[in-house]
Design an enzyme around this catalytic site. Structure first.
Site, PDB file in Angstrom:
ATOM      1  NE  ARG A   7      39.371  41.501  36.223  1.00  0.00           N
ATOM      2  CZ  ARG A   7      40.381  41.070  36.964  1.00  0.00           C
ATOM      3  NH1 ARG A   7      41.627  41.139  36.501  1.00  0.00           N
ATOM      4  NH2 ARG A   7      40.184  40.575  38.164  1.00  0.00           N
ATOM      5  CE  LYS A  52      52.256  35.590  36.816  1.00  0.00           C
ATOM      6  NZ  LYS A  52      51.711  36.890  36.424  1.00  0.00           N
ATOM      7  CD  GLN A  69      57.589  32.918  23.041  1.00  0.00           C
ATOM      8  OE1 GLN A  69      58.090  33.199  24.120  1.00  0.00           O
ATOM      9  NE2 GLN A  69      58.237  32.235  22.109  1.00  0.00           N
ATOM     10  CB  CYS A  95      40.345  45.233  30.490  1.00  0.00           C
ATOM     11  SG  CYS A  95      40.374  44.471  32.118  1.00  0.00           S
ATOM     12  CB  CYS A  98      39.614  42.429  25.934  1.00  0.00           C
ATOM     13  SG  CYS A  98      39.559  40.746  26.595  1.00  0.00           S
ATOM     14  CE1 TYR A 107      37.476  55.530  41.930  1.00  0.00           C
ATOM     15  CE2 TYR A 107      36.069  53.587  42.078  1.00  0.00           C
ATOM     16  CZ  TYR A 107      37.091  54.280  41.463  1.00  0.00           C
ATOM     17  OH  TYR A 107      37.732  53.732  40.376  1.00  0.00           O
ATOM     18  CD  GLU A 131      52.636  24.938  17.620  1.00  0.00           C
ATOM     19  OE1 GLU A 131      53.806  24.792  18.047  1.00  0.00           O
ATOM     20  OE2 GLU A 131      52.161  26.039  17.281  1.00  0.00           O
ATOM     21  CB  CYS A 142      46.293  39.528  31.307  1.00  0.00           C
ATOM     22  SG  CYS A 142      45.190  40.407  30.175  1.00  0.00           S
TER      23      CYS A 142
END
Length: 690
Positions: free
Chosen positions: A363, A475, A465, A392, A408, A211, A457, A389
């Protein structure tokens, strides 16, 4: 583990902070055109104060309306009329024993040309036309304005000197005149005076992330030849004159914090020698410490090197803690740093090791506003962790053009902090089928409403997923979503049973009043492409098919295709990525693409945009160019299809006509989406149930 350091008090200047947890400044778009704090913004910040955080830095707060407005929903301290609302927000935060400091900001060249001069017009239009003006702006003005922005037919942004365009905004810029510089210095000082009048506890000057203040610091963006450019002392003059002015007008007891990029990280993107690195950043930190500021908030990078200050999922927690550690060696004031902290243990150890004095959580406090109190109360297993991820930021940037705010993935209450769930479940039985993010979010919220909830489940673990999404290299954070949800639902008394292949007959045995199916989706696998040497991404990600030393064609370059390709490359394969669109990863958020592409390129991946899969043969694939329909044959050993996901609504379709109970369908089994879509669908359903 005992968190003695984390929960010990410490002073910034003469202001005592009750613990070492600071909420980092993050613009989420809860404001309004005129820059006054809204009720939604106040609710948002107060919820984090209730949650136990010691100090809140507000989001970027503008001091100039003409060239310095970054968002329609931004806080501002550019006019006296903005003081009363900030004063009320400070009062609400203070009543929870939390301090508040305001981050003063100007975007400089990183602004959108579309925003130059727009906010004053919006303020005037809003006064005259009210909500109608907002509708006209978002539907009639912004869309053509964005087209003009893409063609550069908008006003120029400002910078210390005319320089290259910012990667993200792409706006043409111009050099500030010396009179404009002097006026901006005064506006920063006047903004600080207003912050003090509002009863806040200090200011933070945003000299990070590319900035305007940092643009003066960097030789990449500051090529001036007067007293504001050239030597390090001159490049710091803009910042030091602001500091001197605030001290003169607000007194020595009003804390000044500087958020400083100490390394622009250009070397990380293959541009070594550009901008400045840590050595010069440390000199800046020392000058600021000697200048007598009250704390330094250590950060890194700029918009051109975006992922090195706002990290994607793949980055290791604490990867840049060395920056704060080096700053600690040259300053004698408190050091604040984020350092991608995602656990209280990590926070405590970095404090104990002397890496930093305050832990900055950005976050993580969006994901769970009660992070601090949960840890203090010994309930850290119920903290909903940020999985990096980036939704946001992505949603905030997208919604800014619609005069809305960021969201979020794991916390559907962002922007809804005043919502109180009804506690009228009265033990009514609810059966949730599926332990993915949609099913578990619904289970948690229903349990909080005092329903009697059971989750069934099919697999042996929660995740849905996301059990595939966490398989590509680095990940694993994606698995945190359902791990954390599972801890929360169990604490609320929800019964969770695994390995149950649910049918209508099984549902009947539970005698529920409500049944919610959250059965996810299945990878699309067109019959035309069925072959012995082909599969979908599912079989690669779940490990049922393992390839090594093969030449593999991945059809589809969405993020699932790219991440599956990363896994294939890591396993020792050579990959060809085929994409129908004219570019790789169309529609994907740029940070995710920037993260994946260098790794794929380093692995020798071949990219073939503008090609469509025609047939799969035993020795390769036949493709067709989308422009001239020319056929192309590519020799590969195996083909992996990444062609999307289709809802698995079979169970819902079977039971939806039942008169024994009410049936609802949420998440991917209703409509394929992202984590945020799954948790949002669960929220919307739960609040709609009487």
């Amino acid at each position: 583990m005992e968190y003695t350091k984390l929960f010990s008090p410490m002073k910034i200047g003469k202001v005592e902070i009750k613990n070492r947890v600071v909420m980092a400044p993050m613009c989420m778009g809860f404001g309004q055109y005129n820059g006054c704090a809204t009720k939604t913004m106040m609710d948002y910040y107060e919820e984090r104060a209730k949650g136990g955080v010691g100090l809140i830095f507000t989001e970027i707060t503008r001091v100039n309306d003409i060239t310095g407005a970054s968002s329609f929903g931004q806080l501002a301290m550019s006019h006296d009329y903005q003081i009363p609302a900030l004063k009320e927000m400070a009062r609400r935060i203070h009543r929870h024993g939390c301090k508040i400091m305001v981050e003063l900001h100007h975007p400089g060249r990183q602004n959108m040309g579309l925003m130059i001069g727009t906010v004053p017009l919006c303020v005037a239009g809003d006064k005259i036309m009210g909500n109608l003006y907002t509708k006209i702006l978002t539907e009639g003005v912004i869309p053509p304005g964005k087209k003009l922005q893409s063609k550069g037919i908008v006003p120029r942004t400002v910078a210390p000197s005319k320089c290259e365009k910012s990667k993200m905004s792409g706006s043409v810029n111009r050099a500030l005149t010396k009179n404009e510089i002097k006026k901006l210095i005064c506006q920063f000082i006047e903004g600080a005076v207003r912050v003090q009048k509002a009863g806040c506890d200090g200011v933070e000057l945003h000299a990070a992330h590319g900035y305007l203040i940092q643009q003066f610091l960097s030789p990449n963006t500051n090529k001036r030849t007067d007293e504001y450019g050239g030597s390090l002392e001159n490049r710091m003059r803009f910042l030091t004159e602001i500091i001197d002015g605030i001290r003169k007008n607000c007194g020595k007891d009003f804390p000044i914090v500087v958020r400083l990029t100490v390394d622009e990280m250009y070397d990380r993107i293959g541009q070594k020698g550009k901008g400045y690195g840590l050595n010069e950043g440390l000199k800046m930190a020392k000058i600021l410490s000697d200048k007598g500021i009250d704390a330094i908030d250590v950060s890194s990078a700029a918009y051109d090197t975006f992922n090195y200050w706002l990290e994607p999922t793949t980055f290791e927690c604490g990867w840049r803690k060395n920056l704060a550690a080096e700053v600690k060696k040259v300053v004698d004031i408190p050091v604040i740093a984020a350092n991608l902290i995602r656990s209280p243990k990590q926070a405590e150890l970095q404090l104990q090791d002397g890496i930093q004095d305050f832990v900055s959580l950005g976050r993580p406090l969006i994901a769970d506003p009660h992070w601090v109190n949960k840890v203090a109360d010994g309930r850290e297993d119920t903290v909903k962790r940020c999985v990096c991820c980036l939704y946001c930021f992505e949603s905030m940037m997208h919604n800014a053009y619609h005069y809305s705010h960021g969201h979020c993935s794991v916390n559907p209450f962002v922007g809804r902090e005043s919502v109180v769930l009804k506690k009228n479940g009265n033990g009514r039985k609810v059966l949730v089928v599926g332990a993915g993010p949609a099913g578990l979010t619904a289970a948690q919220l229903l349990a909080e409403r005092k329903f009697d909830v059971t989750v069934l489940e099919r697999e042996q673990e929660a995740g849905g997923q996301l059990n595939l999404a966490k398989k590509p290299p680095h990940k694993d954070k994606m698995g945190w979503v359902c791990t954390d949800l599972l801890s929360n639902v169990k604490q609320l008394g929800v019964k969770v049973e695994f390995g149950v292949n649910v049918t209508g007959e099984i549902i009947d045995k539970y005698e529920p009043e409500i049944v919610i199916t959250a059965t996810g989706g299945n990878a699309v696998y067109p019959k035309a492409y069925h072959a012995d040497n082909a599969s979908t991404v599912t079989e690669i990600l779940d490990g049922s098919i393992k390839l090594s030393g093969k030449r593999v064609a991945v059809i589809g370059s969405g993020m699932t295709g790219l991440e599956t390709s990363e896994l294939l490359v890591e396993q020792g394969n050579k990959v060809v990525i085929v994409e129908m669109a004219d570019k790789i990863a169309p529609g994907a958020w740029f940070q995710q693409v920037d993260d994946a592409m260098p790794k794929l390129e380093a692995g020798g991946t071949v990219f073939m945009p503008g090609h469509r899969l025609v047939t799969i043969n035993s020795d390769g694939v036949v493709l067709e160019k989308t422009d001239d329909h020319t056929k192309v044959e590519v020799a590969v050993d195996f083909v992996v299809l990444s062609m999307g996901v289709r809802p698995d609504a079979e169970l819902y379709n079977e039971i939806s006509k039942s008169k024994k109970y009410k049936a609802y369908n949420i998440g991917d089994s209703a409509k394929i989406g992202r984590i945020a879509d799954a948790t949002e669908s669960a929220y919307q359903l739960v609040v709609s149930i009487d």
